[in-house]
Motif scaffolding. Structure first.
Motif, PDB file in Angstrom:
ATOM      1  N   LYS A  84      58.375  35.667  52.375  1.00 13.93           N
ATOM      2  CA  LYS A  84      59.194  35.856  51.173  1.00 13.93           C
ATOM      3  C   LYS A  84      60.623  35.363  51.399  1.00 13.93           C
ATOM      4  N   LEU A  85      61.114  35.561  52.607  1.00 15.19           N
ATOM      5  CA  LEU A  85      62.462  35.123  52.946  1.00 15.19           C
ATOM      6  C   LEU A  85      62.601  33.610  52.813  1.00 15.19           C
ATOM      7  N   HIS A  86      61.492  32.889  53.010  1.00  9.00           N
ATOM      8  CA  HIS A  86      61.509  31.428  52.938  1.00  9.00           C
ATOM      9  C   HIS A  86      60.900  30.902  51.625  1.00  9.00           C
ATOM     10  N   GLY A  87      60.871  31.756  50.613  1.00  7.34           N
ATOM     11  CA  GLY A  87      60.525  31.300  49.271  1.00  7.34           C
ATOM     12  C   GLY A  87      59.063  31.323  48.904  1.00  7.34           C
ATOM     13  N   TYR A  88      58.205  31.792  49.793  1.00  3.81           N
ATOM     14  CA  TYR A  88      56.782  31.875  49.469  1.00  3.81           C
ATOM     15  C   TYR A  88      56.481  33.171  48.718  1.00  3.81           C
ATOM     16  N   GLU A  89      55.412  33.150  47.959  1.00  5.64           N
ATOM     17  CA  GLU A  89      54.907  34.383  47.345  1.00  5.64           C
ATOM     18  C   GLU A  89      53.861  34.952  48.296  1.00  5.64           C
ATOM     19  N   ALA A  90      54.147  36.078  48.928  1.00  8.20           N
ATOM     20  CA  ALA A  90      53.258  36.650  49.944  1.00  8.20           C
ATOM     21  C   ALA A  90      52.676  37.969  49.462  1.00  8.20           C
ATOM     22  N   ILE A  91      51.371  38.110  49.616  1.00  4.55           N
ATOM     23  CA  ILE A  91      50.670  39.331  49.201  1.00  4.55           C
ATOM     24  C   ILE A  91      49.836  39.822  50.374  1.00  4.55           C
ATOM     25  N   ALA A  92      50.069  41.061  50.797  1.00  3.86           N
ATOM     26  CA  ALA A  92      49.357  41.630  51.938  1.00  3.86           C
ATOM     27  C   ALA A  92      48.242  42.557  51.467  1.00  3.86           C
ATOM     28  N   LEU A  93      47.079  42.426  52.069  1.00  6.31           N
ATOM     29  CA  LEU A  93      45.921  43.267  51.748  1.00  6.31           C
ATOM     30  C   LEU A  93      45.410  43.901  53.043  1.00  6.31           C
ATOM     31  N   THR A  94      45.397  45.226  53.086  1.00  3.77           N
ATOM     32  CA  THR A  94      45.024  45.914  54.327  1.00  3.77           C
ATOM     33  C   THR A  94      43.592  46.435  54.338  1.00  3.77           C
ATOM     34  N   GLN A  95      42.905  46.360  53.203  1.00  2.00           N
ATOM     35  CA  GLN A  95      41.510  46.809  53.137  1.00  2.00           C
ATOM     36  C   GLN A  95      40.601  45.586  52.995  1.00  2.00           C
ATOM     37  N   PRO A  96      39.901  45.195  54.063  1.00  2.00           N
ATOM     38  CA  PRO A  96      39.121  43.954  54.018  1.00  2.00           C
ATOM     39  C   PRO A  96      38.074  43.890  52.918  1.00  2.00           C
ATOM     40  N   LEU A  97      37.405  45.008  52.627  1.00  2.88           N
ATOM     41  CA  LEU A  97      36.368  44.990  51.590  1.00  2.88           C
ATOM     42  C   LEU A  97      36.980  44.756  50.211  1.00  2.88           C
ATOM     43  N   GLU A  98      38.096  45.419  49.937  1.00  2.00           N
ATOM     44  CA  GLU A  98      38.776  45.219  48.654  1.00  2.00           C
ATOM     45  C   GLU A  98      39.368  43.819  48.581  1.00  2.00           C
ATOM     46  N   ALA A  99      39.855  43.343  49.719  1.00  2.00           N
ATOM     47  CA  ALA A  99      40.495  42.029  49.761  1.00  2.00           C
ATOM     48  C   ALA A  99      39.547  40.920  49.346  1.00  2.00           C
ATOM     49  N   LEU A 100      38.295  41.053  49.750  1.00  2.00           N
ATOM     50  CA  LEU A 100      37.317  40.008  49.454  1.00  2.00           C
ATOM     51  C   LEU A 100      37.170  39.790  47.951  1.00  2.00           C
ATOM     52  N   GLY A 101      37.221  40.885  47.187  1.00  2.00           N
ATOM     53  CA  GLY A 101      37.145  40.744  45.737  1.00  2.00           C
ATOM     54  C   GLY A 101      38.451  40.279  45.122  1.00  2.00           C
ATOM     55  N   LEU A 102      39.573  40.742  45.690  1.00  2.00           N
ATOM     56  CA  LEU A 102      40.874  40.423  45.105  1.00  2.00           C
ATOM     57  C   LEU A 102      41.267  38.956  45.273  1.00  2.00           C
ATOM     58  N   VAL A 103      40.863  38.337  46.378  1.00  2.00           N
ATOM     59  CA  VAL A 103      41.297  36.951  46.597  1.00  2.00           C
ATOM     60  C   VAL A 103      40.772  36.017  45.511  1.00  2.00           C
ATOM     61  N   PHE A 104      39.627  36.355  44.913  1.00  2.00           N
ATOM     62  CA  PHE A 104      39.102  35.517  43.836  1.00  2.00           C
ATOM     63  C   PHE A 104      40.005  35.591  42.610  1.00  2.00           C
ATOM     64  N   GLN A 105      40.651  36.719  42.441  1.00  2.00           N
ATOM     65  CA  GLN A 105      41.554  36.874  41.306  1.00  2.00           C
ATOM     66  C   GLN A 105      42.934  36.313  41.623  1.00  2.00           C
ATOM     67  N   LEU A 106      43.358  36.452  42.871  1.00  2.00           N
ATOM     68  CA  LEU A 106      44.685  35.990  43.268  1.00  2.00           C
ATOM     69  C   LEU A 106      44.770  34.476  43.411  1.00  2.00           C
ATOM     70  N   ARG A 107      43.638  33.830  43.777  1.00  2.00           N
ATOM     71  CA  ARG A 107      43.580  32.373  43.963  1.00  2.00           C
ATOM     72  C   ARG A 107      44.741  31.862  44.839  1.00  2.00           C
ATOM     73  N   PRO A 108      44.832  32.311  46.093  1.00  2.00           N
ATOM     74  CA  PRO A 108      45.948  31.899  46.954  1.00  2.00           C
ATOM     75  C   PRO A 108      45.863  30.432  47.360  1.00  2.00           C
ATOM     76  N   ASP A 109      47.005  29.881  47.771  1.00  2.00           N
ATOM     77  CA  ASP A 109      47.050  28.506  48.271  1.00  2.00           C
ATOM     78  C   ASP A 109      46.748  28.456  49.770  1.00  2.00           C
ATOM     79  N   LEU A 110      46.841  29.608  50.432  1.00  2.00           N
ATOM     80  CA  LEU A 110      46.519  29.696  51.859  1.00  2.00           C
ATOM     81  C   LEU A 110      46.200  31.153  52.180  1.00  2.00           C
ATOM     82  N   ILE A 111      45.259  31.362  53.103  1.00  2.00           N
ATOM     83  CA  ILE A 111      44.859  32.715  53.491  1.00  2.00           C
ATOM     84  C   ILE A 111      45.065  32.897  54.991  1.00  2.00           C
TER      85      ILE A 111
END
Length: 402
Positions: free
Chosen positions: A294-321
């Protein structure tokens, strides 16, 4: 008879009721511990708000056979979901339809009111009861933590039908086992199917099939509701859509996630910052990654629950994981492999994070489709160098912030 499900499972409880030819009602509540005290009458009288209510179910018996099953929240819409299949419009005020059943079983009273007014036939009522019993037993036989209490008493009346326990339990136990094989692509009956790649669908499937998927996969209808609308069991519905989920054409989102989509930042055409998602069960790592990026201008989203993360990434559509390898329930190798099976993530850079610096780990990471590898602990410059290597920041919005 009462206790906890870590001491006796649902199947054994049902067998005891059947063998003893018991008449009465069973209440099961999910998520209770040994110190929790389960009181049937208090549970019936008092219901909390949806966000705080524990999930519960009632099962009614006569002489060791099942008469009816009801979800603990007394949601009459379950029956209306099944009536939709029969194209029945009730025209009844649901708040005043329990005259034929005890006040604690409004669903059953609703069903009997429909029968009494000739809105549905006994055959349809019998079919709905069977479906409701099957879906309740599916939930109960999938349950591993909770509390139960069985109280003997008068049978639920009037009685329309009774169902033998043994064959039902045998069939539904098999369904639960097959359901588990669809995990983690399909995780819950309450997930909502959403179309994400209609172009691929139209190039691979008949037009009629695509039209049906577009009609039902609206992000508002759960798998369970879909099973009710089509009068099919849940496993049949899940198996039918599973290939499309694996291909990445269809996405399943959690109901809670879908209802709070505004919490997830939208990517507009203008001022689009690169979105980086970090999946790591260690909170300190996630916080560090978020802070640096975030300090360098990126939009960063942290997910600490791997099972929930798997579903959320499809909605978030990140440019890098960024994905940790060593995590409970679902490790980074599995997450990477699953994402690579989706067309939406075949080209998205996936960088594996690990505390090990071993050759075998690097090989395994490459085998499941990882783009690169970053060893923990890492400093700011190492993280930024790797992210910038795979995300062309200038193509998004220009020079990064300093």
């Amino acid at each position: 008879m009462q206790g906890n499900l870590n001491e006796i499972d649902i199947r054994s409880i049902l067998q005891l009721i059947e063998l003893g030819q018991r008449t009465g009602q069973l209440l099961v509540e999910a998520g209770f511990h040994k110190q929790d005290h389960l009181n049937l009458d208090e549970t019936i009288r008092h219901r909390h708000s949806k966000n705080h209510r524990k999930q519960s179910w009632f099962v009614f018996f006569i002489n060791g056979q099942i008469i009816y099953c009801q979800a603990g929240d007394s949601n009459l819409s379950r029956i209306d979901d099944y009536l939709r299949h029969y194209r029945v419009e009730t025209g009844i005020d649901q708040k005043h339809n329990t005259s034929l059943a005890t006040q604690n079983v409004p669903e059953y009273g609703y069903l009997w009111t429909l029968l009494e007014r000739n809105i549905i036939s006994p055959k349809i009522a019998h079919s709905i009861i069977q479906r409701l019993v099957q879906e309740t037993l599916f939930d109960l036989l999938s349950l591993h933590q909770g509390s139960f209490i069985f109280r003997q008493g008068a049978a639920l009346a009037p009685q329309l039908t009774s169902l033998e326990i043994a064959p039902l339990v045998a069939r539904i136990t098999k369904q639960v086992q097959e359901w588990k094989r669809l995990y983690p692509q399909i995780q819950s009956p309450e997930q909502l199917p959403v179309l994400v790649d209609t172009v691929e669908l139209r190039s691979s499937l008949p037009e009629a099939t695509v039209n049906k998927l577009q009609h039902w996969a609206d992000g508002k209808t759960s798998l369970r509701q879909l099973a009710r609308y089509l009068n099919r069991d849940l496993l049949t519905i899940a198996k039918a859509i599973y290939p499309y989920v694996v291909q990445g054409w269809l996405q399943l989102v959690d109901a809670a996630t879908n209802h709070s989509q505004t919490l997830i930042p939208e990517l507009g055409e203008e001022n689009h910052r690169p979105r980086i998602v970090c999946i790591d069960d260690t909170t300190t790592i996630c916080e560090a990654v978020e802070s640096i990026l975030k300090l360098h201008g990126y939009e960063a989203i942290a997910l600490t629950q791997p099972l929930e993360a798997l579903g959320l990434v499809f909605q978030l559509r990140p440019d890098l994981i960024l994905c940790d390898i060593a995590m409970p329930e679902l490790d980074g190798y599995e997450i990477c492999s699953m994402l690579r099976h989706s067309t939406a993530f075949r080209l998205v850079p996936i960088i594996m994070l690990t505390g090990k610096d071993g050759f075998i780990d690097r090989v395994r990471a490459r085998m499941v489709g990882a783009t690169d590898y970053l060893t923990k602990p890492f400093d700011d410059s190492e993280l930024l160098m790797l992210v910038e290597k795979y995300v062309n920041y200038k193509s998004f919005m220009g020079t990064p912030k300093k």
